[in-house]
Design a protein around this motif. Sequence first.
Motif, PDB file in Angstrom:
ATOM      1  N   PRO A   1       8.887   5.375  -8.663  1.00 32.31           N
ATOM      2  CA  PRO A   1       8.482   6.129  -7.141  1.00 32.31           C
ATOM      3  C   PRO A   1       8.074   4.947  -6.249  1.00 32.31           C
ATOM      4  O   PRO A   1       7.214   4.214  -6.734  1.00 32.31           O
ATOM      5  CB  PRO A   1       7.564   7.047  -7.681  1.00 32.31           C
ATOM      6  CG  PRO A   1       7.512   7.418  -9.070  1.00 32.31           C
ATOM      7  CD  PRO A   1       8.240   6.250  -9.516  1.00 32.31           C
ATOM      8  N   SER A   2       8.595   5.176  -5.116  1.00 32.65           N
ATOM      9  CA  SER A   2       8.172   4.153  -4.242  1.00 32.65           C
ATOM     10  C   SER A   2       6.614   4.302  -3.828  1.00 32.65           C
ATOM     11  O   SER A   2       6.097   3.200  -3.386  1.00 32.65           O
ATOM     12  CB  SER A   2       9.003   4.238  -2.728  1.00 32.65           C
ATOM     13  OG  SER A   2       8.960   5.663  -2.479  1.00 32.65           O
ATOM     14  N   GLU A   3       6.108   5.155  -3.835  1.00 28.12           N
ATOM     15  CA  GLU A   3       4.766   5.440  -3.596  1.00 28.12           C
ATOM     16  C   GLU A   3       3.974   4.855  -4.639  1.00 28.12           C
ATOM     17  O   GLU A   3       3.044   4.131  -4.362  1.00 28.12           O
ATOM     18  CB  GLU A   3       4.128   6.858  -3.618  1.00 28.12           C
ATOM     19  CG  GLU A   3       4.588   7.889  -2.513  1.00 28.12           C
ATOM     20  CD  GLU A   3       4.301   9.103  -2.669  1.00 28.12           C
ATOM     21  OE1 GLU A   3       3.118   9.444  -3.097  1.00 28.12           O
ATOM     22  OE2 GLU A   3       5.121   9.958  -2.284  1.00 28.12           O
ATOM     23  N   VAL A   4       4.357   4.849  -5.935  1.00 26.76           N
ATOM     24  CA  VAL A   4       3.838   3.988  -6.946  1.00 26.76           C
ATOM     25  C   VAL A   4       4.021   2.466  -6.811  1.00 26.76           C
ATOM     26  O   VAL A   4       3.022   2.028  -7.161  1.00 26.76           O
ATOM     27  CB  VAL A   4       4.321   4.572  -8.310  1.00 26.76           C
ATOM     28  CG1 VAL A   4       3.738   3.752  -9.483  1.00 26.76           C
ATOM     29  CG2 VAL A   4       3.936   6.234  -8.618  1.00 26.76           C
TER      30      VAL A   4
ATOM     31  N   GLU B   1       4.220   0.935  -4.149  1.00 35.71           N
ATOM     32  CA  GLU B   1       3.368   0.634  -2.992  1.00 35.71           C
ATOM     33  C   GLU B   1       1.873   0.369  -3.411  1.00 35.71           C
ATOM     34  O   GLU B   1       1.237  -0.278  -3.106  1.00 35.71           O
ATOM     35  CB  GLU B   1       3.516   1.436  -1.707  1.00 35.71           C
ATOM     36  CG  GLU B   1       4.890   1.384  -1.138  1.00 35.71           C
ATOM     37  CD  GLU B   1       5.193  -0.062  -0.576  1.00 35.71           C
ATOM     38  OE1 GLU B   1       4.224  -0.655   0.044  1.00 35.71           O
ATOM     39  OE2 GLU B   1       6.144  -0.659  -0.689  1.00 35.71           O
ATOM     40  N   GLN B   2       1.674   1.433  -4.234  1.00 32.74           N
ATOM     41  CA  GLN B   2       0.177   1.141  -4.746  1.00 32.74           C
ATOM     42  C   GLN B   2      -0.072   0.100  -5.567  1.00 32.74           C
ATOM     43  O   GLN B   2      -1.127  -0.586  -5.534  1.00 32.74           O
ATOM     44  CB  GLN B   2      -0.319   2.398  -5.558  1.00 32.74           C
ATOM     45  CG  GLN B   2      -1.483   2.836  -5.964  1.00 32.74           C
ATOM     46  CD  GLN B   2      -2.108   3.844  -6.435  1.00 32.74           C
ATOM     47  OE1 GLN B   2      -1.281   4.974  -6.395  1.00 32.74           O
ATOM     48  NE2 GLN B   2      -3.262   4.023  -7.099  1.00 32.74           N
TER      49      GLN B   2
ATOM     50  N   TRP C   1       1.342  10.982  -9.938  1.00 34.94           N
ATOM     51  CA  TRP C   1       2.379  11.065  -8.794  1.00 34.94           C
ATOM     52  C   TRP C   1       3.142  12.344  -9.362  1.00 34.94           C
ATOM     53  O   TRP C   1       3.453  13.208  -8.449  1.00 34.94           O
ATOM     54  CB  TRP C   1       3.584  10.035  -8.796  1.00 34.94           C
ATOM     55  CG  TRP C   1       4.586  10.128  -7.900  1.00 34.94           C
ATOM     56  CD1 TRP C   1       4.615  10.044  -6.433  1.00 34.94           C
ATOM     57  CD2 TRP C   1       5.870  10.398  -8.308  1.00 34.94           C
ATOM     58  NE1 TRP C   1       5.763  10.266  -6.029  1.00 34.94           N
ATOM     59  CE2 TRP C   1       6.770  10.599  -6.995  1.00 34.94           C
ATOM     60  CE3 TRP C   1       6.579  10.932  -9.242  1.00 34.94           C
ATOM     61  CZ2 TRP C   1       8.044  10.935  -7.231  1.00 34.94           C
ATOM     62  CZ3 TRP C   1       7.912  11.154  -9.596  1.00 34.94           C
ATOM     63  CH2 TRP C   1       8.620  11.349  -8.310  1.00 34.94           C
TER      64      TRP C   1
ATOM     65  N   LYS D   1       1.352  15.419  -8.559  1.00 32.88           N
ATOM     66  CA  LYS D   1       1.370  15.725  -7.159  1.00 32.88           C
ATOM     67  C   LYS D   1       2.627  16.448  -6.863  1.00 32.88           C
ATOM     68  O   LYS D   1       2.618  17.319  -5.819  1.00 32.88           O
ATOM     69  CB  LYS D   1       0.966  14.414  -6.122  1.00 32.88           C
ATOM     70  CG  LYS D   1      -0.320  13.969  -6.287  1.00 32.88           C
ATOM     71  CD  LYS D   1      -0.383  12.666  -5.446  1.00 32.88           C
ATOM     72  CE  LYS D   1       0.058  12.617  -3.987  1.00 32.88           C
ATOM     73  NZ  LYS D   1       0.155  11.144  -3.568  1.00 32.88           N
ATOM     74  N   GLN D   2       3.831  15.975  -7.470  1.00 32.78           N
ATOM     75  CA  GLN D   2       5.068  16.849  -7.059  1.00 32.78           C
ATOM     76  C   GLN D   2       5.186  17.970  -7.692  1.00 32.78           C
ATOM     77  O   GLN D   2       6.329  18.721  -7.276  1.00 32.78           O
ATOM     78  CB  GLN D   2       6.128  15.738  -7.419  1.00 32.78           C
ATOM     79  CG  GLN D   2       6.250  14.278  -7.317  1.00 32.78           C
ATOM     80  CD  GLN D   2       5.984  14.036  -5.916  1.00 32.78           C
ATOM     81  OE1 GLN D   2       6.792  14.750  -5.023  1.00 32.78           O
ATOM     82  NE2 GLN D   2       5.004  13.093  -5.136  1.00 32.78           N
TER      83      GLN D   2
END
Length: 366
Positions: free
Chosen positions: A14-17, A19-20, A251, A254-255
């Motif tokens: 996941p792109s959010e992961v 980035e974190q 993540w 959250k989904q």
Amino acid sequence: MVVYNFSAGPAMMPSEVVEQIKAELTSYKASQMSVMEISHRSDLYAQMFQEAKADLRELLAVPKTHRILFLQGGASMQFTTVPLNLAYKTKRIAFVDTGHWSQTAIADAKLLPDKEVDVIASGHENGYTALPTKIKAQKDYDYVHLTINNTIEGTMFQKLPELAGQTLVGDISSNILGYQHNVDKYGLLYASAQKNIGPAGLTLVIVKEDLLDQEQDLPSMLDYVKLIKEDSNLNTPPVFPIYAAGLVFKWLKKQGGVAQMQRQNEEKSNLLYEQLDNSKLFKATAAKADRSLTNIPFTTGDKALDERFVTEATQAGLCNLKGHALVGGMRASMYNAFPYAGAKALVEFMQKFEQQVHPSFAVSAL
């Protein structure tokens, strides 16, 4: 140009992961130390690990009867570790042969001199394009091993075979957390991380504790009893992959959890299968009843045309579509983090390619 990664593994996260991870890479939890530098005996690691384990238990609804291990060695290490730990009563193991990875597991189990290994069903006759339907265990086994999703052949057990009285062991490396597995139906499940969780280097094992011989004495790193006793911290664990997996677990929560991931995976795969079923050029290679949600092999039936398709698709940003060397053709792997937009882009490209190759062919509707 947008790039979509159809790799079978290691696969996209996941792109959010990502980035974190990027934001925290040089200083984890304001410690001024990278997560790759913290001690596996530190409070920072202990908190991270316990949260990851608790989140995984919640996501998979793991019952209290089962213990969770975070290990090294890849899923392939479990081909040896599982029989060493579970095949001690009858010393008999049954396998359902569904393709390359089950064959590898069978070969490794046969290397253990005191184990009897039986193949009770096989998809060999149909070239592993379909799962065997007549699966019967004529003896009592310590366990029956199933490769639940076959990444190379593109098949998946939609329903577990009825094997009353037998303990089931499942390799769920390629659809863990993307499909709702009933953990309670298994004695043991295992999965490598690099397909649907995070970077390579982590393997998850979920084992029903009462199946283990508490008096066994195996080499430490192959002994579930010793590993459970030390809570996966018998030696230096794969800290960075565990950290990344923990972020993916959060993540996923959250989904909407595994149920939501399964719905999304069904939407992506159905879109592509519909195109394949309506195409005059492309053909899905797996039998309809046994199709995988996450790994979809297909072909034109012409090796040169397949190669052209892969080349032109790569140039269009549709990457890693080349099929496994054992089967050829193409393969689209679409795990949890893979977006619906990528599946749609592939279908649109296939339609254009088909028109170019055979202008008289009708374009299937999206």
